[in-house]
Design a protein around this motif. Sequence first.
Motif, PDB file in Angstrom:
ATOM      1  N   GLU A  47       0.820  -1.207   0.000  1.00 28.38           N
ATOM      2  CA  GLU A  47       0.000   0.000   0.000  1.00 28.38           C
ATOM      3  C   GLU A  47       0.857   1.262   0.000  1.00 28.38           C
ATOM      4  N   THR A  54       1.730   2.128  -3.527  1.00 27.77           N
ATOM      5  CA  THR A  54       0.597   2.708  -4.253  1.00 27.77           C
ATOM      6  C   THR A  54       0.359   4.145  -3.839  1.00 27.77           C
ATOM      7  N   ARG A  55       0.446   4.404  -2.527  1.00 22.07           N
ATOM      8  CA  ARG A  55       0.244   5.776  -2.045  1.00 22.07           C
ATOM      9  C   ARG A  55       1.328   6.704  -2.576  1.00 22.07           C
ATOM     10  N   ARG A  56       2.550   6.210  -2.589  1.00 21.85           N
ATOM     11  CA  ARG A  56       3.654   7.019  -3.095  1.00 21.85           C
ATOM     12  C   ARG A  56       3.457   7.332  -4.579  1.00 21.85           C
ATOM     13  N   GLU A  80       0.622   7.493  -6.184  1.00 17.19           N
ATOM     14  CA  GLU A  80      -0.477   8.458  -6.295  1.00 17.19           C
ATOM     15  C   GLU A  80       0.029   9.869  -6.015  1.00 17.19           C
ATOM     16  N   ARG A  81       0.893  10.010  -5.022  1.00 19.57           N
ATOM     17  CA  ARG A  81       1.444  11.322  -4.685  1.00 19.57           C
ATOM     18  C   ARG A  81       2.297  11.868  -5.824  1.00 19.57           C
TER      19      ARG A  81
END
Length: 262
Positions: free
Chosen positions: A118, A121-123, A125-126
């Motif tokens: 996760e 994925t968050r990175r 998205e950023r």
Amino acid sequence: MVRVLELSDVSVVRDGNVILDHIDWTVESEDRWVVLGPNGAGKTTLLNIVSASMHPSSGVARVLGEQLGRVDVFELRPRIGFASTATSRRIPPDETVFDAVLTAAYAVTGRWNEEYEEVDTRRAERVMREWRLEGLRDRRYGTLSDGEQKRVQIGRSVMTDPELLLLDEPAASLDLGAREELVQLLGAYASSGEAPGMVMVTHHVEEIPAGFTHALLLAGGRVHAAGPISEIITGERLSEAFGLSLVVSTSEDGRFAARAQS
């Protein structure tokens, strides 16, 4: 402040030709360097040394505290972000933009059977937000314009929070609008406290983003001048390096322009 790059008396000789000639150069973590010089000055070779893609013929090259020739470069390279046309060619044309950025977490191109956490994925998205790629998320890489592909390349290069970021002519071949958008993004990134030490190779002073602090001028494989950017990007310095009488102007926001003196 951490020293991320140190070249001591570095030379590169190929087939009897001296490409880099006794280069001394240091880069600190808070520095943002631009490298300029005529064609054949040795800029690409210098970047290959710095990216741990090539060893010098002589001298000592330390990248992120590790000496080339005494370190496993396959462990060193993931700590370096590198955006270039060569890396772009390795991205499959049918890869989505999001996956092109995300796969940098495993230092691969082309989504296969990797399992991403996760945090990855968050990175991603950023990074997509920071480099204005959200609207291109599901587009295929091969359908993008040059400017869009350049932003994806840089997105990949910063995906892993590198300790050193290298940019090889990031604005080359872009039209005016795409160039200015990219230069604006790079300037904002360079000025942020989160950015690592940066080295950007370019042919044109107009492509130097605001926020860059130092400049290295190469000519004939040697350091012609190096230091704070305001002292190096001058008409006198550039005229000497390029062998042409040039006039340099600076805008209020720190951008440069050069033209031949009439």
